[in-house]
Design a protein around this motif. Sequence first.
Motif, PDB file in Angstrom:
ATOM      1  N   ARG A  33      62.545 -29.609  18.617  1.00  0.00           N
ATOM      2  CA  ARG A  33      63.331 -29.615  17.383  1.00  0.00           C
ATOM      3  C   ARG A  33      63.652 -31.032  16.956  1.00  0.00           C
ATOM      4  O   ARG A  33      63.893 -31.897  17.778  1.00  0.00           O
ATOM      5  N   TYR A  34      63.676 -31.238  15.651  1.00  0.00           N
ATOM      6  CA  TYR A  34      64.102 -32.525  15.122  1.00  0.00           C
ATOM      7  C   TYR A  34      65.628 -32.587  15.197  1.00  0.00           C
ATOM      8  O   TYR A  34      66.290 -31.561  14.999  1.00  0.00           O
ATOM      9  N   PRO A  35      66.191 -33.761  15.430  1.00  0.00           N
ATOM     10  CA  PRO A  35      67.653 -33.883  15.414  1.00  0.00           C
ATOM     11  C   PRO A  35      68.202 -33.513  14.033  1.00  0.00           C
ATOM     12  O   PRO A  35      67.561 -33.740  13.006  1.00  0.00           O
ATOM     13  N   THR A  36      69.394 -32.956  14.024  1.00  0.00           N
ATOM     14  CA  THR A  36      70.011 -32.491  12.784  1.00  0.00           C
ATOM     15  C   THR A  36      70.143 -33.610  11.758  1.00  0.00           C
ATOM     16  O   THR A  36      69.890 -33.402  10.572  1.00  0.00           O
ATOM     17  N   ASN A  37      70.511 -34.817  12.205  1.00  0.00           N
ATOM     18  CA  ASN A  37      70.677 -35.913  11.249  1.00  0.00           C
ATOM     19  C   ASN A  37      69.350 -36.302  10.606  1.00  0.00           C
ATOM     20  O   ASN A  37      69.319 -36.696   9.437  1.00  0.00           O
ATOM     21  N   ILE A  39      66.853 -34.167   9.967  1.00  0.00           N
ATOM     22  CA  ILE A  39      66.598 -33.097   9.002  1.00  0.00           C
ATOM     23  C   ILE A  39      67.458 -33.304   7.753  1.00  0.00           C
ATOM     24  O   ILE A  39      66.963 -33.223   6.624  1.00  0.00           O
ATOM     25  N   ALA A  40      68.737 -33.594   7.958  1.00  0.00           N
ATOM     26  CA  ALA A  40      69.640 -33.800   6.825  1.00  0.00           C
ATOM     27  C   ALA A  40      69.212 -34.997   5.985  1.00  0.00           C
ATOM     28  O   ALA A  40      69.231 -34.929   4.745  1.00  0.00           O
ATOM     29  N   GLU A  41      68.803 -36.071   6.634  1.00  0.00           N
ATOM     30  CA  GLU A  41      68.357 -37.267   5.906  1.00  0.00           C
ATOM     31  C   GLU A  41      67.120 -36.965   5.071  1.00  0.00           C
ATOM     32  O   GLU A  41      67.017 -37.378   3.915  1.00  0.00           O
ATOM     33  N   TYR A  42      66.174 -36.223   5.648  1.00  0.00           N
ATOM     34  CA  TYR A  42      64.958 -35.856   4.924  1.00  0.00           C
ATOM     35  C   TYR A  42      65.292 -34.998   3.701  1.00  0.00           C
ATOM     36  O   TYR A  42      64.809 -35.256   2.598  1.00  0.00           O
ATOM     37  N   VAL A  43      66.121 -33.977   3.906  1.00  0.00           N
ATOM     38  CA  VAL A  43      66.472 -33.068   2.812  1.00  0.00           C
ATOM     39  C   VAL A  43      67.221 -33.830   1.719  1.00  0.00           C
ATOM     40  O   VAL A  43      66.963 -33.642   0.526  1.00  0.00           O
ATOM     41  N   TYR A  44      68.117 -34.715   2.108  1.00  0.00           N
ATOM     42  CA  TYR A  44      68.877 -35.514   1.139  1.00  0.00           C
ATOM     43  C   TYR A  44      67.933 -36.382   0.299  1.00  0.00           C
ATOM     44  O   TYR A  44      68.019 -36.377  -0.937  1.00  0.00           O
ATOM     45  N   LEU A  57      66.956 -27.637  -2.957  1.00  0.00           N
ATOM     46  CA  LEU A  57      67.479 -27.618  -1.589  1.00  0.00           C
ATOM     47  C   LEU A  57      66.629 -26.699  -0.718  1.00  0.00           C
ATOM     48  O   LEU A  57      66.230 -27.071   0.390  1.00  0.00           O
ATOM     49  N   ASP A  58      66.327 -25.519  -1.219  1.00  0.00           N
ATOM     50  CA  ASP A  58      65.508 -24.571  -0.471  1.00  0.00           C
ATOM     51  C   ASP A  58      64.104 -25.121  -0.240  1.00  0.00           C
ATOM     52  O   ASP A  58      63.553 -24.997   0.853  1.00  0.00           O
ATOM     53  N   ARG A  59      63.518 -25.728  -1.264  1.00  0.00           N
ATOM     54  CA  ARG A  59      62.170 -26.277  -1.126  1.00  0.00           C
ATOM     55  C   ARG A  59      62.124 -27.453  -0.156  1.00  0.00           C
ATOM     56  O   ARG A  59      61.190 -27.579   0.638  1.00  0.00           O
ATOM     57  N   CYS A  60      63.125 -28.323  -0.232  1.00  0.00           N
ATOM     58  CA  CYS A  60      63.170 -29.479   0.668  1.00  0.00           C
ATOM     59  C   CYS A  60      63.409 -29.035   2.111  1.00  0.00           C
ATOM     60  O   CYS A  60      62.832 -29.601   3.045  1.00  0.00           O
ATOM     61  N   SER A  61      64.243 -28.020   2.308  1.00  0.00           N
ATOM     62  CA  SER A  61      64.471 -27.479   3.649  1.00  0.00           C
ATOM     63  C   SER A  61      63.188 -26.859   4.190  1.00  0.00           C
ATOM     64  O   SER A  61      62.845 -27.033   5.364  1.00  0.00           O
ATOM     65  N   CYS A  62      62.483 -26.160   3.346  1.00  0.00           N
ATOM     66  CA  CYS A  62      61.191 -25.587   3.722  1.00  0.00           C
ATOM     67  C   CYS A  62      60.225 -26.700   4.114  1.00  0.00           C
ATOM     68  O   CYS A  62      59.514 -26.602   5.112  1.00  0.00           O
ATOM     69  N   SER A  63      60.223 -27.765   3.339  1.00  0.00           N
ATOM     70  CA  SER A  63      59.306 -28.879   3.567  1.00  0.00           C
ATOM     71  C   SER A  63      59.493 -29.493   4.952  1.00  0.00           C
ATOM     72  O   SER A  63      58.518 -29.703   5.682  1.00  0.00           O
ATOM     73  N   ILE A  64      60.717 -29.791   5.336  1.00  0.00           N
ATOM     74  CA  ILE A  64      60.932 -30.395   6.655  1.00  0.00           C
ATOM     75  C   ILE A  64      60.618 -29.394   7.761  1.00  0.00           C
ATOM     76  O   ILE A  64      60.125 -29.777   8.831  1.00  0.00           O
ATOM     77  N   ASP A  65      60.820 -28.107   7.516  1.00  0.00           N
ATOM     78  CA  ASP A  65      60.454 -27.095   8.511  1.00  0.00           C
ATOM     79  C   ASP A  65      58.941 -27.067   8.729  1.00  0.00           C
ATOM     80  O   ASP A  65      58.475 -26.933   9.863  1.00  0.00           O
ATOM     81  N   LEU A  71      54.128 -31.664  13.177  1.00  0.00           N
ATOM     82  CA  LEU A  71      54.276 -32.906  13.934  1.00  0.00           C
ATOM     83  C   LEU A  71      55.399 -32.814  14.956  1.00  0.00           C
ATOM     84  O   LEU A  71      56.530 -32.494  14.585  1.00  0.00           O
ATOM     85  N   PRO A  72      55.115 -33.104  16.219  1.00  0.00           N
ATOM     86  CA  PRO A  72      56.215 -33.225  17.176  1.00  0.00           C
ATOM     87  C   PRO A  72      57.140 -34.360  16.743  1.00  0.00           C
ATOM     88  O   PRO A  72      56.701 -35.307  16.068  1.00  0.00           O
ATOM     89  N   TYR A  73      58.383 -34.288  17.141  1.00  0.00           N
ATOM     90  CA  TYR A  73      59.372 -35.271  16.693  1.00  0.00           C
ATOM     91  C   TYR A  73      58.965 -36.704  17.029  1.00  0.00           C
ATOM     92  O   TYR A  73      59.145 -37.602  16.217  1.00  0.00           O
ATOM     93  N   GLU A  74      58.409 -36.928  18.202  1.00  0.00           N
ATOM     94  CA  GLU A  74      58.042 -38.287  18.599  1.00  0.00           C
ATOM     95  C   GLU A  74      57.037 -38.896  17.619  1.00  0.00           C
ATOM     96  O   GLU A  74      57.141 -40.066  17.262  1.00  0.00           O
ATOM     97  N   ARG A  75      56.063 -38.101  17.181  1.00  0.00           N
ATOM     98  CA  ARG A  75      55.064 -38.621  16.236  1.00  0.00           C
ATOM     99  C   ARG A  75      55.659 -38.789  14.848  1.00  0.00           C
ATOM    100  O   ARG A  75      55.304 -39.712  14.121  1.00  0.00           O
TER     101      ARG A  75
END
Length: 121
Positions: A33-37, A39-44, A57-65, A71-75
Amino acid sequence: MKGTAMIALKTLGIATFATAAISFTLPAAAGTRYPTNVIAEYVYACMKANGENRAILDRCSCSIDVIESILPYERYETASTFKQLGLLTGENGALFRESAPAKAATAELRRAQAEADIRCF
C-alpha cells in the motif's frame, strides 16, 4: 468433562487473542500500500490540475488506485523523486532527467498514469 471443556475454551480464547494480536501488528499486505500522505498528495495535485469538484475527486482517487495496482510503492517513489529532481535547472537536474535509470523510472510512471487516465477519466 467440565474441566476439560473449560481448558479447551481457555486455550481457544488464548489462541484467538494471539491471532488477533498478530494480525494487528502485521499489515495484511505489508509493503504493497502507498502511504496515506502520498495518496492524499496525489489526489490533491490531480484535483488542482483537473478541477475541484466531487466528480474529479472520484476520478483522481481512481487514478492513484490504478497506479498503485501497477507500480509497487518503491518504484513509484523512485520515479516521483527523479521527476521532481529533474525539474532542477542546469547540470543539477540533468542527471535526474537524462540518466538511463531516470528515463526508465519516469517512463514506467508515465505508462501507469496513462493507464489510470484510460480507466478513470
